[in-house]
Design a protein around this motif. Structure first.
Motif, PDB file in Angstrom:
ATOM      1  N   ARG A 516      35.373  41.925  23.355  1.00  0.00           N
ATOM      2  CA  ARG A 516      36.211  41.010  24.140  1.00  0.00           C
ATOM      3  C   ARG A 516      36.016  41.333  25.620  1.00  0.00           C
ATOM      4  O   ARG A 516      36.193  42.487  26.035  1.00  0.00           O
ATOM      5  CB  ARG A 516      37.683  41.160  23.765  1.00  0.00           C
ATOM      6  CG  ARG A 516      38.584  40.244  24.595  1.00  0.00           C
ATOM      7  CD  ARG A 516      40.042  40.377  24.195  1.00  0.00           C
ATOM      8  NE  ARG A 516      40.892  39.731  25.169  1.00  0.00           N
ATOM      9  CZ  ARG A 516      42.224  39.811  25.192  1.00  0.00           C
ATOM     10  NH1 ARG A 516      42.844  40.496  24.244  1.00  0.00           N
ATOM     11  NH2 ARG A 516      42.920  39.203  26.137  1.00  0.00           N
ATOM     12  N   PRO A 517      35.676  40.343  26.428  1.00  0.00           N
ATOM     13  CA  PRO A 517      35.377  40.589  27.847  1.00  0.00           C
ATOM     14  C   PRO A 517      36.641  40.661  28.692  1.00  0.00           C
ATOM     15  O   PRO A 517      36.886  39.811  29.562  1.00  0.00           O
ATOM     16  CB  PRO A 517      34.519  39.377  28.222  1.00  0.00           C
ATOM     17  CG  PRO A 517      35.063  38.278  27.365  1.00  0.00           C
ATOM     18  CD  PRO A 517      35.442  38.934  26.057  1.00  0.00           C
ATOM     19  N   VAL A 518      37.454  41.679  28.449  1.00  0.00           N
ATOM     20  CA  VAL A 518      38.716  41.796  29.186  1.00  0.00           C
ATOM     21  C   VAL A 518      38.477  41.916  30.681  1.00  0.00           C
ATOM     22  O   VAL A 518      39.326  41.507  31.490  1.00  0.00           O
ATOM     23  CB  VAL A 518      39.526  43.005  28.671  1.00  0.00           C
ATOM     24  CG1 VAL A 518      39.997  42.769  27.255  1.00  0.00           C
ATOM     25  CG2 VAL A 518      38.699  44.292  28.748  1.00  0.00           C
ATOM     26  N   ASN A 519      37.329  42.462  31.073  1.00  0.00           N
ATOM     27  CA  ASN A 519      37.029  42.589  32.503  1.00  0.00           C
ATOM     28  C   ASN A 519      36.823  41.224  33.149  1.00  0.00           C
ATOM     29  O   ASN A 519      37.372  40.930  34.214  1.00  0.00           O
ATOM     30  CB  ASN A 519      35.817  43.490  32.710  1.00  0.00           C
ATOM     31  CG  ASN A 519      34.594  43.067  31.922  1.00  0.00           C
ATOM     32  OD1 ASN A 519      34.700  42.371  30.903  1.00  0.00           O
ATOM     33  ND2 ASN A 519      33.412  43.460  32.367  1.00  0.00           N
ATOM     34  N   PHE A 520      36.030  40.375  32.511  1.00  0.00           N
ATOM     35  CA  PHE A 520      35.800  39.041  33.073  1.00  0.00           C
ATOM     36  C   PHE A 520      37.080  38.201  33.022  1.00  0.00           C
ATOM     37  O   PHE A 520      37.348  37.410  33.931  1.00  0.00           O
ATOM     38  CB  PHE A 520      34.674  38.340  32.315  1.00  0.00           C
ATOM     39  CG  PHE A 520      33.326  38.955  32.541  1.00  0.00           C
ATOM     40  CD1 PHE A 520      32.815  39.100  33.820  1.00  0.00           C
ATOM     41  CD2 PHE A 520      32.557  39.404  31.478  1.00  0.00           C
ATOM     42  CE1 PHE A 520      31.577  39.670  34.036  1.00  0.00           C
ATOM     43  CE2 PHE A 520      31.318  39.981  31.680  1.00  0.00           C
ATOM     44  CZ  PHE A 520      30.822  40.113  32.974  1.00  0.00           C
ATOM     45  N   GLU A 521      37.865  38.383  31.980  1.00  0.00           N
ATOM     46  CA  GLU A 521      39.142  37.664  31.904  1.00  0.00           C
ATOM     47  C   GLU A 521      40.049  38.061  33.068  1.00  0.00           C
ATOM     48  O   GLU A 521      40.703  37.206  33.685  1.00  0.00           O
ATOM     49  CB  GLU A 521      39.829  37.971  30.573  1.00  0.00           C
ATOM     50  CG  GLU A 521      39.110  37.415  29.357  1.00  0.00           C
ATOM     51  CD  GLU A 521      39.683  37.936  28.055  1.00  0.00           C
ATOM     52  OE1 GLU A 521      39.218  37.492  26.989  1.00  0.00           O
ATOM     53  OE2 GLU A 521      40.590  38.783  28.091  1.00  0.00           O
ATOM     54  N   ILE A 523      39.162  39.332  36.017  1.00  0.00           N
ATOM     55  CA  ILE A 523      38.642  38.858  37.302  1.00  0.00           C
ATOM     56  C   ILE A 523      38.883  37.357  37.451  1.00  0.00           C
ATOM     57  O   ILE A 523      39.196  36.868  38.539  1.00  0.00           O
ATOM     58  CB  ILE A 523      37.147  39.212  37.429  1.00  0.00           C
ATOM     59  CG1 ILE A 523      36.958  40.740  37.437  1.00  0.00           C
ATOM     60  CG2 ILE A 523      36.554  38.613  38.702  1.00  0.00           C
ATOM     61  CD1 ILE A 523      35.517  41.184  37.287  1.00  0.00           C
ATOM     62  N   ARG A 524      38.755  36.620  36.361  1.00  0.00           N
ATOM     63  CA  ARG A 524      39.024  35.183  36.429  1.00  0.00           C
ATOM     64  C   ARG A 524      40.488  34.932  36.791  1.00  0.00           C
ATOM     65  O   ARG A 524      40.789  34.063  37.625  1.00  0.00           O
ATOM     66  CB  ARG A 524      38.673  34.503  35.105  1.00  0.00           C
ATOM     67  CG  ARG A 524      38.951  33.005  35.117  1.00  0.00           C
ATOM     68  CD  ARG A 524      38.168  32.279  34.045  1.00  0.00           C
ATOM     69  NE  ARG A 524      38.435  32.783  32.707  1.00  0.00           N
ATOM     70  CZ  ARG A 524      37.757  32.387  31.623  1.00  0.00           C
ATOM     71  NH1 ARG A 524      36.774  31.499  31.733  1.00  0.00           N
ATOM     72  NH2 ARG A 524      38.041  32.888  30.437  1.00  0.00           N
ATOM     73  N   ARG A 525      41.416  35.677  36.179  1.00  0.00           N
ATOM     74  CA  ARG A 525      42.825  35.526  36.550  1.00  0.00           C
ATOM     75  C   ARG A 525      43.033  35.852  38.023  1.00  0.00           C
ATOM     76  O   ARG A 525      43.807  35.187  38.714  1.00  0.00           O
ATOM     77  CB  ARG A 525      43.707  36.440  35.682  1.00  0.00           C
ATOM     78  CG  ARG A 525      43.845  35.999  34.238  1.00  0.00           C
ATOM     79  CD  ARG A 525      45.000  36.706  33.557  1.00  0.00           C
ATOM     80  NE  ARG A 525      44.859  38.152  33.581  1.00  0.00           N
ATOM     81  CZ  ARG A 525      44.233  38.860  32.644  1.00  0.00           C
ATOM     82  NH1 ARG A 525      43.664  38.239  31.606  1.00  0.00           N
ATOM     83  NH2 ARG A 525      44.161  40.174  32.728  1.00  0.00           N
ATOM     84  N   ARG A 526      42.337  36.874  38.486  1.00  0.00           N
ATOM     85  CA  ARG A 526      42.435  37.260  39.896  1.00  0.00           C
ATOM     86  C   ARG A 526      41.987  36.116  40.798  1.00  0.00           C
ATOM     87  O   ARG A 526      42.645  35.793  41.788  1.00  0.00           O
ATOM     88  CB  ARG A 526      41.559  38.495  40.122  1.00  0.00           C
ATOM     89  CG  ARG A 526      41.539  39.035  41.540  1.00  0.00           C
ATOM     90  CD  ARG A 526      42.753  39.870  41.816  1.00  0.00           C
ATOM     91  NE  ARG A 526      42.568  40.713  42.980  1.00  0.00           N
ATOM     92  CZ  ARG A 526      43.488  41.558  43.429  1.00  0.00           C
ATOM     93  NH1 ARG A 526      44.653  41.653  42.794  1.00  0.00           N
ATOM     94  NH2 ARG A 526      43.278  42.289  44.492  1.00  0.00           N
ATOM     95  N   ASN A 805      34.167  40.145  47.582  1.00  0.00           N
ATOM     96  CA  ASN A 805      33.964  40.865  46.328  1.00  0.00           C
ATOM     97  C   ASN A 805      35.104  40.509  45.392  1.00  0.00           C
ATOM     98  O   ASN A 805      36.122  39.941  45.805  1.00  0.00           O
ATOM     99  CB  ASN A 805      33.834  42.372  46.558  1.00  0.00           C
ATOM    100  CG  ASN A 805      35.120  43.017  47.057  1.00  0.00           C
ATOM    101  OD1 ASN A 805      36.193  42.854  46.469  1.00  0.00           O
ATOM    102  ND2 ASN A 805      35.024  43.768  48.150  1.00  0.00           N
ATOM    103  N   PHE A 806      34.969  40.820  44.115  1.00  0.00           N
ATOM    104  CA  PHE A 806      35.927  40.322  43.139  1.00  0.00           C
ATOM    105  C   PHE A 806      37.275  41.041  43.188  1.00  0.00           C
ATOM    106  O   PHE A 806      38.241  40.601  42.553  1.00  0.00           O
ATOM    107  CB  PHE A 806      35.353  40.354  41.715  1.00  0.00           C
ATOM    108  CG  PHE A 806      35.108  41.740  41.147  1.00  0.00           C
ATOM    109  CD1 PHE A 806      36.157  42.516  40.686  1.00  0.00           C
ATOM    110  CD2 PHE A 806      33.826  42.246  41.020  1.00  0.00           C
ATOM    111  CE1 PHE A 806      35.947  43.771  40.126  1.00  0.00           C
ATOM    112  CE2 PHE A 806      33.590  43.496  40.467  1.00  0.00           C
ATOM    113  CZ  PHE A 806      34.659  44.267  40.019  1.00  0.00           C
TER     114      PHE A 806
END
Length: 874
Positions: A516-521, A523-526, A805-806
Motif C-alpha cells: 500500500r503506497p501510504v507515502n504517496f497517499e 503526499i497527495r493529501r498534503r 518540494n513535497f
C-alpha cells in the motif's frame, strides 16, 4: 534429476509470541488453514492490517508498506507421499526464504536452521523420506536474526518489506546416489576448466570406484563439439575432479553478443549414469593498468542501481520473463550494467542477464555504519560467520553465470574492514571469475584483494558532480582525471544523480497488490491541503526535465574521463523508500514519466557518445573554442571518427562543419542579439546535443523604475504608476537554488525546491532566450534569488514559478506581476545589479517589458492580500 513439485496448498499456524518450538507445534497436525505456496503472509491477509497514517511526517512518507505485516515465526505443513525413489538422494528445495527456516519430518528435526537471504534453503531428507506418507513441517522466521539492522535492500521496510513465506520453486529433488553434485565452469581465452563434485557411496578410505566422466560442449550456434572422456577413480563420497576442455574459435560473451554455450556432462559409476547441462559464457574480466577489461578489450560501465523494490508483490520477481523485461528497459536507455544494492537477486535474474548481455554487480544484504544504523560491520560476532557463508554460497550458486561480473560485500559499510577483507580474500581465492571490492562507496586505500573502487570520492577527489555544481556550470569540460591518476585501481562513480523529481502521487492507484503506497497517499493529501494538487503533472514534468539536464552533466563528466571504470546511477527508476526518493526518469514500475525518451537518454548514455567541450556562456566579442571527442565503447571501435557539427540559432544554421579534427574555433561577432545556440554533434549514427548562450557584450542600461523601499511603494500604490519591486519590500522571502533537493527533502531535511517553471513565451523574455525550465544560464541568478510565497493569490501572474518540494507544497515565485491599488508592480527576486552577462541581459529584457504597453497587469490584489506578501502599512 526428478522434481516433485510441492507448490500449492499447505496448512499454516501463526506464532506471534514465538512459542511454537516450546509447545512442539511440529508434533501437531495443522488443519483447515490453507496457505498457498509460493506465497507470503501478506498475500493471505495474515498479520496486523496496516492502519491509516493520519499525520504527515517522516515515518508516514518512509515507504510503501505491506497491507498486512507479520514479523514472527510462521509454521507451514503438508503431507507428501513417496511412491518410489526412496533409495535416492532426496532434498527439499526452497528457492527463497526471508530469512530463516527449520524443518521437521514426522515430528523429527532435520538438520540445522538455515539462514540465508540470498540463496536457496536446501535440506537433505534422504534418511527421513521413506516410501509412504510423511508430514513436512516448516518454521519460517523473518525476524532480524543476523543483526543486519534494516537498511540493506535485502531486508528492509524501505525496499521489499519484511515479507514472510516462501517464494520461487518449492519441491523435492530426487537424484541417484552416484551423481554430479556441483559443476563450476572457469572460462579463459581458449577454453574452460571445469570443477566437478561427483558423489558416490564410499565411506571408507580404502575403497575406490571406477568412474567415467564425459564432457561435451554445445556452441551458441547449436553445434555439438567432440566429447572429452575421462576415466578415473572415485575415492570419496564427494569427489572433486578438474577437467580441461579446449574450445576452438571461441565466441565471447558480452553486451553486444551474449553468446551462451552449453556444457553437457555425463557421470557413470557402478552402472548408474547421471547427466547435467550447464550454461556458460566464454568471458574473461580483469582489472589491469587501472582499467577494466572484458575479453581483452577495455570496458566502461553505464549502470543503474537495483534496490529490490517490487511494488505489487513486495518480494522479488522469480520468473525469467519479468527480468527480461526489466533488463530490456534498462538496456534501451543505453545501459549495460546493474548494481544490486545490498541484496542478491534470484536465479531468474542471472538467466535473463546472461541472455541479454547485462553486467551484474552483486552484494550481500550488508549495510552497516553509524550514519544509518546502530551497528557497524563486525560489531556482532554473527557478522563474520553469516556473511562469510553467504558470500561463499552466492559464489557457488550463481557463479557460472557470465553476467555475474562483480561482487561487493555490501553498501556503504564501515567498521571492521579486516572482516570485509577476510571475506573477499576467501571468496576470491575460491572463485576468480569476477572482480571484487570491499564495499560499495567510501573512499579508502585500495587493498591488495580489491580489483576496483566504487565510491563518490576517489583518492580524495570528487567523482560525481554533487558538490561541484558551480564548477560544472561553467562549461562542459570537467572530467575526473585527477582521481584516475591518483587511484591505483579502476574507479566507478557511485550512486550518481539522486535529484529529487516531484513525486507522481497518482501512481498510488497502480498499487493493486500486497503493498500500500501510504507515502504517496500522504503526499497527495498534503498537496490537496495546500491547494497545489491540480499542478501535479506540471510539477513532475518541470522537475523531471531539470533532473534530466543534471543527469546528463553527471554522466558526461564520467564519459569524458579517459580510463574511468564507469558510473552507477541511483537511479534510472524511482526509489520509493527512505522518505520517498523519486529520483528516476522512470517510475517504480519502470514506466516512462514522459521526461525523456529512451533514445534521448541514450544519446548521452550509450556505448558511443559524441562529446562537445566548451564554455556555456559567451559574449559576442568572444570566440567559441570547443574540443570534440568521442566516448567509444561500441561493438567495433570507430577509427578516425568524422565529427559533423551543426549549430542552430532560431531555426537557422549558424555554423556547420565536417571534420576529423578535434577542435573548432567559431567567432561570435555575427550574433547581435541574445541567443541560445543549439549544438548538435554527430559521429556516424550517434548524435548528442547541448545549449550554449551568447549575449551582447554591450547592453543598453535601461533606467528601471525600481522601488527600493516600502515608503516609495506605498506612495506608488496611492498615486499610480509602475515599478519593479525588490525583495527588500517583501514580508518574507525564500532563498532560491538552481540545483534541486537531494534524494528526499524529508530524509535529508532541506528547504530546497525541485526546479522551476518559466512562462517562456511571455514578452518579458523577448530579449532573454529561455525555455520552459531553467538551463545553466539561470544558475547564478537562481542561486542568489529570493522567492515570495504566493499560495492562494490567484491574481498574481507568475512569470517563473518554483516547483516546491513535497514537504513544502507551497506556490512561490521570484518573478511575478500584479496590480495593487493604482500601481502596476513587477516583483523581481533576481540580482539585477550583477555584472554577469546573463544577469545584464535579463535586466534589459525586463526593462524593455516594463517600459512597454504590454506591462499592464489586469488582475488586482486587494490591500489585505497585498499585506500578506508586502510590507505595507496602508
Amino acid at each position: 534429476m526428478k522434481w516433485i513439485d510441492l507448490s500449492g496448498s499447505w496448512q499454516y499456524r501463526l506464532d506471534p509470541e514465538d512459542e511454537g518450538i516450546q509447545k512442539q507445534y511440529y508434533l501437531d497436525r495443522f488443519v483447515s488453514n490453507d496457505f498457498g505456496l509460493p506465497g507470503t503472509t501478506c498475500e493471505h491477509q495474515l498479520g496486523i492490517k496496516l492502519s491509516d497514517f493520519e499525520e504527515f511526517n517522516q515515518e508516514t512518507v518512509r515507504a510503501p508498506r505491506e497491507r498486512y505485516e507479520y514479523v514472527a515465526p510462521l509454521w507451514l505443513q503438508r503431507e507428501v507421499e513417496l511412491k518410489e525413489d526412496a533409495d535416492k538422494c532426496i532434498r527439499l528445495y526452497l528457492e527463497r526464504v526471508n530469512m530463516a527456516s527449520m524443518l521437521w519430518i514426522d515430528g523429527k528435526a532435520v538438520g540445522r536452521q538455515i539462514i540465508s537471504l540470498s540463496t536457496p534453503h536446501i535440506y537433505d531428507v534422504s534418511q527421513e523420506l521413506t516410501l509412504g506418507k510423511h508430514l513436512l513441517t516448516l518454521r519460517i522466521d523473518n525476524r532480524n536474526l543476523i543483526a543486519c539492522d534494516g537498511m540493506a535492500s535485502g531486508y528492509s521496510i524501505d525496499t521489499q518489506g519484511i515479507w514472510n513465506g516462501v517464494i520461487g520453486r518449492i519441491g523435492l529433488q530426487c537424484e541417484e546416489i552416484f551423481r554430479i553434485e556441483d559443476v563450476q565452469i572457469y572460462p579463459d581465452v581458449s577454453g574452460i576448466t571445469v570443477r566437478v563434485v561427483e558423489t558416490s557411496d564410499i565411506r571408507s578410505p580404502l575403497v575406490r570406484r571406477k568412474a567415467v566422466t564425459t564432457l561435451r560442449v554445445v556452441t551458441p550456434d547449436g553445434a555439438m563439439t567432440e566429447p572429452v572422456v575421462k576415466e578415473h577413480e572415485v575415492y570419496q563420497s564427494k569427489h572433486i575432479a578438474y577437467y580441461r576442455y579446449e574450445i576452438a574459435a571461441p565466441q565471447y560473451w558480452d553486451e553486444f553478443a551474449p553468446s551462451l554455450y552449453q556444457l553437457e556432462l555425463e557421470y557413470q559409476c557402478e552402472g548408474v549414469t547421471d547427466k547435467k547441462t550447464v550454461a556458460f559464457g566464454m568471458r574473461t574480466v580483469a582489472s589491469e593498468s587501472k582499467q577494466l577489461w572484458l575479453n581483452g578489450r577495455p570496458l566502461s560501465l553505464r549502470g543503474t542501481t537495483d534496490c529490490a523494490q517490487f511494488p505489487l508483490t513486495g518480494y522479488p520477481d522469480m520468473d525469467v520473463e519479468s527480468w527480461r523485461k526489466r533488463f530490456g528497459i534498462i538496456k534501451s536507455y543505453g545501459m549495460n550494467h546493474v548494481r544490486f544494492h545490498a541484496w542478491c537477486p534470484p536465479e531468474s535474474a542471472f538467466v535473463a542477464a546472461d541472455e541479454m548481455g547485462m553486467y551484474l554487480s552483486i552484494e550481500m544484504p550488508l549495510w552497516l555504519n553509524h550514519d544509518v544504523c546502530a551497528l557497524e560491520a563486525g560489531d556482532d560476532s554473527i557478522h563474520s560467520s553469516y556473511f562469510t557463508r553467504e558470500a561463499v554460497q552466492i559464489s557457488k550458486t550463481y557463479g557460472n553465470h557470465p553476467s555475474f561480473m562483480m561482487f561487493s560485500n555490501g553498501n556503504e559499510n564501515m567498521g571492521d574492514f579486516s572482516l570485509l577483507e577476510d571475506i573477499i580474500k576467501q571468496v576470491k581465492g575460491l572463485d576468480s571469475r569476477r572482480l571484487y571490492t570491499l564495499t560499495s562507496n567510501f573512499d579508502h586505500p585500495i587493498l591488495p584483494c580489491e580489483d576496483y573502487l566504487c565510491a563518490f570520492e576517489a583518492g580524495g577527489h570528487k567523482i560525481r558532480i554533487q558538490d561541484i555544481h558551480d564548477r560544472i556550470a561553467e562549461d562542459t569540460c570537467y572530467a575526473y582525471d585527477e582521481a584516475v591518476w591518483d587511484v591505483p585501481a579502476p574507479i566507478i562513480s557511485f550512486e550518481v544523480g539522486q535529484y529529487c523529481v516531484f513525486p507522481d502521487v497518482d501512481i498510488a492507484e497502480d498499487y493493486t497488490g500486497n503493498m500500500r503506497p501510504v507515502n504517496f497517499e500522504a503526499i497527495r493529501r498534503r498537496m490537496q491541503e495546500k491547494g497545489v494538487y491540480h499542478k501535479l503533472r506540471e510539477y513532475v514534468q518541470a522537475s523531471g526535465k531539470l533532473a534530466a539536464l543534471l543527469y546528463k552533466e553527471d554522466i558526461e563528466c564520467a564519459l569524458r574521463t579517459c580510463g574511468m571504470g564507469g558510473i552507477e546511477l541511483l537511479s534510472l527508476y524511482d526509489y520509493t523508500g527512505q522518505s520517498t526518493a523519486t529520483v528516476g526518469m522512470l517510475d517504480i514500475f519502470l514506466r516512462s514519466k514522459g521526461i525523456l525518451t529512451a533514445e534521448e537518454f541514450r544519446s548521452f548514455c550509450g556505448p558511443v557518445v559524441p562529446l562537445f567541450m566548451a564554455k556555456r556562456i559567451y559574449t559576442n566579442d568572444e570566440v567559441l573554442c570547443a574540443r570534440l571527442d568521442l566516448y567509444d565503447y561500441g561493438s567495433t571501435q570507430i577509427e578516425k571518427p568524422v565529427y559533423e557539427l551543426q549549430i542552430m540559432v532560431e531555426n537557422r544554421v549558424f555554423y556547420e562543419t565536417k571534420t576529423t579534427g578535434c577542435t573548432v574555433e567559431i567567432p561570435l561577432n555575427d550574433i547581435k542579439d541574445a541567443s541560445c545556440l543549439k549544438v548538435a554533434l554527430t559521429v556516424g549514427a550517434y548524435t548528442n546535443h547541448w545549449e550554449v548562450y551568447v549575449y551582447p557584450k554591450v547592453v543598453d542600461c535601461l533606467q528601471l523604475p525600481i522601488c527600493q523601499g516600502v515608503d516609495e511603494l506605498q506612495e506608488l500604490i496611492e498615486r499610480g504608476g509602475k515599478a519593479v519591486v525588490t525583495a527588500q519590500c517583501m514580508v518574507d522571502t525564500k532563498k532560491g537554488d538552481f540545483i534541486p533537493a537531494f534524494w528526499s527533502p524529508m530524509f535529508f531535511e532541506t528547504p530546497r525546491a525541485c526546479g522551476a517553471m518559466i512562462d517562456d513565451k511571455h514578452p518579458i523574455f523577448s530579449y532573454f532566450p529561455t525555455e520552459h525550465i531553467p538551463n545553466y544560464q539561470w544558475k547564478r541568478m537562481m542561486d542568489t534569488s529570493r522567492s515570495v510565497e504566493v499560495t492562494g493569490l490567484s491574481d498574481v501572474k507568475m512569470h517563473m514559478e518554483i516547483v516546491p518540494n513535497f514537504v513544502d507544497c507551497v506556490e512561490s515565485s521570484p518573478l511575478f506581476e500584479c496590480r495593487i491599488g493604482n500601481a502596476s508592480i513587477l516583483y523581481c527576486g533576481f540580482d539585477l545589479e550583477s555584472d554577469a552577462p546573463e544577469a545584464r541581459q535579463l535586466r534589459y529584457s525586463i526593462g524593455r517589458y516594463v517600459e512597454s504597453e504590454q506591462f499592464a497587469p489586469r488582475n488586482e490584489l486587494s490591500l489585505a492580500q497585498a499585506r500578506e506578501i508586502i510590507k505595507l502599512e496602508i
